[in-house]
Enzyme design. Structure first.
Site, PDB file in Angstrom:
ATOM      1  N   GLU A   1      12.824   4.273  72.873  1.00 59.43           N
ATOM      2  CA  GLU A   1      13.833   5.337  72.862  1.00 59.43           C
ATOM      3  C   GLU A   1      13.259   6.584  72.199  1.00 59.43           C
ATOM      4  O   GLU A   1      12.791   6.538  71.061  1.00 59.43           O
ATOM      5  CB  GLU A   1      15.081   4.879  72.117  1.00 59.43           C
TER       6      GLU A   1
ATOM      7  N   THR B   1      18.206   1.025  66.141  1.00 58.92           N
ATOM      8  CA  THR B   1      18.105  -0.423  66.240  1.00 58.92           C
ATOM      9  C   THR B   1      17.513  -1.045  64.976  1.00 58.92           C
ATOM     10  O   THR B   1      17.983  -2.096  64.517  1.00 58.92           O
ATOM     11  CB  THR B   1      17.259  -0.801  67.462  1.00 58.92           C
TER      12      THR B   1
ATOM     13  N   GLY C   1      20.148  -1.213  62.413  1.00 61.51           N
ATOM     14  CA  GLY C   1      21.144  -2.201  62.819  1.00 61.51           C
ATOM     15  C   GLY C   1      20.689  -3.622  62.548  1.00 61.51           C
ATOM     16  O   GLY C   1      21.478  -4.468  62.102  1.00 61.51           O
TER      17      GLY C   1
ATOM     18  N   LYS D   1      30.996   6.248  56.072  1.00 61.82           N
ATOM     19  CA  LYS D   1      29.727   6.850  55.658  1.00 61.82           C
ATOM     20  C   LYS D   1      29.144   7.609  56.851  1.00 61.82           C
ATOM     21  O   LYS D   1      28.578   7.023  57.772  1.00 61.82           O
ATOM     22  CB  LYS D   1      28.762   5.758  55.190  1.00 61.82           C
TER      23      LYS D   1
ATOM     24  N   GLY E   1      23.906   3.637  65.459  1.00 60.52           N
ATOM     25  CA  GLY E   1      22.670   4.253  64.999  1.00 60.52           C
ATOM     26  C   GLY E   1      21.458   3.540  65.560  1.00 60.52           C
ATOM     27  O   GLY E   1      21.514   2.884  66.601  1.00 60.52           O
TER      28      GLY E   1
ATOM     29  N   GLU F   1      26.299  -0.595  67.708  1.00 59.75           N
ATOM     30  CA  GLU F   1      25.913   0.188  68.884  1.00 59.75           C
ATOM     31  C   GLU F   1      24.583   0.836  68.564  1.00 59.75           C
ATOM     32  O   GLU F   1      24.507   1.755  67.742  1.00 59.75           O
ATOM     33  CB  GLU F   1      26.957   1.249  69.227  1.00 59.75           C
TER      34      GLU F   1
ATOM     35  N   CYS G   1      22.461   7.933  72.862  1.00 65.02           N
ATOM     36  CA  CYS G   1      21.998   6.559  73.064  1.00 65.02           C
ATOM     37  C   CYS G   1      22.081   6.150  74.530  1.00 65.02           C
ATOM     38  O   CYS G   1      21.357   5.253  74.964  1.00 65.02           O
ATOM     39  CB  CYS G   1      22.816   5.599  72.199  1.00 65.02           C
TER      40      CYS G   1
END
Length: 490
Positions: free
Chosen positions: A384, A229, A232, A174, A227, A249, A283
């Site tokens: 971030e 956080t 995730g 995906k 992608g 990650e 990242c």
């Protein structure tokens, strides 16, 4: 003229079942492709086909060297189309063409590396502690869901596809909704290389639909995700309900540290590259620069001179260093963070605005930005941004420096600039992070493991042992005793 794209389902090219949408070229906002988004029903169809395909003799009975041959042919297929793929990658997310070529070469190298790893893989005869022979073997997990980001599509997709195929898994991929093209082209290359139908499927669409359906599907035995956080964490919560392994990650807020004895020209070049290449949409971007107070003024002057000379422009030009951000919505997010930095008391030394005039007005461009005067606890230094924004912070005491570097929820990467190996080793070992670069930055080798700690995720990509992420371990005991087991006869 916009191109019409189709999804790849178990060896067939067709429109997905969801609504049609368009992808845009970040340089000027023009539509470059239209396609249909996948649905949960499409996910079920692809996963069911993947389960059948991975159990079929055409895949399940392949010996490791035969899978290696397929991976090697995929690598060759990428190289044969290298320039075409690089140009398509440029249109997908606006990266400068030189960077796109490097990503394509990286993807080919990834497949080549895992071809070699598959062909030379050895199982283990473990030391016996009885009258038996013991062995440890690894078997493919089954169907894998791979979810990739928009910032470096072809490289990220190769880093998931290659080890999964090397392990003998089937993969439903995906890609990010706004950058589907590289995954679609990789599926085409896999098909031409002879990968059996069903082993690779590509389903573009929304993460909340396609990604969610992949994670929840009972036949999906692993999720490999790169992608944000927050997403995730959601994946991990759903995976826990199935006791399903994942690799995540996630985000980063990587520090780069300049010590008093650093070669300043090297350090400045490294910091510039670490944060402003890829327009900061990385990242591992070195977004916090800690510079020792004894060289702070000299470093800042050279840094600002370097920022002023960066070439921000058309990604198709060979001399462009920074292209546009991926879209206008993301640029607005970056702008909000820069305004937050101002509100928190920061001083913008460079950038902090959109470039104007000509094609700049049509695209999603933003100038490389440097801010100083903020404490490390400021939100702009903690969160971030995923854009070309650097926080410049002075430091004096090494213990306090390490504490500030580690005072962050993320732990993905760090950089150190010094001529003192002992200091580099000492500080590097003290940093809570997955990767440390010393007198360089943002360099990668497919042979070297990559992972994060803390809220940057866990699980390993790259490296020969990366194949293990897609396998389950099984132990064998082979009896060597001449007599029956004594318990039954006593």
């Amino acid at each position: 003229m916009a191109e019409t794209l189709q999804s790849f389902f178990a060896g067939r090219w067709r429109d997905a079942s969801g609504p049609e949408y368009a992808t845009e070229y970040p340089h000027d906002g023009s539509v470059v492709a239209t396609l249909h988004a996948a649905t949960a029903a499409d996910v079920d169809e692809a996963v069911q086909a993947a389960e059948r395909a991975r159990r079929a003799p055409a895949w399940a009975r392949l010996k490791p060297h035969e899978r290696a041959g397929l991976l090697w042919r995929i690598a060759q297929g990428i190289r044969e189309r290298a320039e075409d793929l690089a140009q398509l990658q440029r249109l997908d997310n606006g990266k400068p063409i030189r960077e796109c070529r490097a990503l394509v070469a990286s993807a080919a190298g990834t497949f080549q590396f895992f071809a070699a790893a598959a062909e030379t893989w050895e199982e283990t005869i473990t030391p016996s502690r009885g009258d038996y022979l013991t062995m440890s073997v690894h078997e493919p997990l089954g169907v894998v869901g791979a979810i990739t980001p928009w910032n470096s599509p072809i490289a990220s997709e190769a880093q998931k596809l290659a080890p999964a195929l090397a392990a003998g898994c089937a993969v439903v991929l995906k890609p990010a909704e706004i950058t589907p093209r590289m995954a679609i082209e990789l599926a085409r290359i896999c098909q031409r290389a002879g990968v059996p139908d069903g082993i690779v499927s590509v389903l573009p669409g929304k993460g909340s639909v396609v990604g969610d359906a992949l994670v929840r599907h009972p036949l999906v035995k692993r999720i490999a995700f790169t992608g944000g956080t927050a997403v995730g964490l959601g994946i991990q919560r759903l995976a826990a309900e199935k006791l399903m392994p994942t690799s995540l990650e996630l985000g980063g807020k990587s520090p780069t540290v300049v010590l008093p004895d650093a070669e300043l020209d090297h350090a400045v070049a490294g910091v510039l590259y670490g944060i402003f290449s890829s327009s900061g949409e990385s990242c591992i971007a070195g977004s916090r620069a800690f510079v020792h107070e004894s060289v702070y003024d000299a470093f800042r002057a050279r840094l600002l001179d370097g920022v002023a000379r960066l070439r921000v422009g058309d990604p198709a030009r060979e001399d462009t260093q920074m292209g546009p951000l991926v879209n206008r919505a993301h640029r607005e997010t970056v702008e909000r963070y820069v305004q937050l930095g101002r509100d928190e008391g920061g001083r913008v030394l460079a950038g902090g605005a959109r470039p104007t005039g000509g094609f700049y007005d049509a695209g999603s461009y933003y100038l490389p930005t440097v801010i100083e005067g903020l404490p490390n606890r400021a939100r702009m230094c903690q969160e971030e941004i995923f854009g070309p924004v650097l926080a410049l912070l002075p430091w004096r005491d090494e213990d306090d420096l390490v504490a500030q570097c580690n005072d962050n929820v993320y732990g993905l990467a760090a950089g150190l600039w010094t001529r003192d190996f002992r200091a580099a080793w000492r500080i590097g070992r003290a940093l809570e992070t997955g990767t440390v670069w010393i007198n360089t930055y943002k360099q990668f080798s497919i042979s070297t493991p990559f992972s994060g700690v803390k809220m940057s995720g866990y699980g390993q990509e790259k490296g020969r042992l990366g194949i293990l992420e897609y396998t389950s371990q099984k132990s064998f005991y082979v009896g060597l005793n001449e007599q029956p087991l004594p318990w039954a006869l006593s």
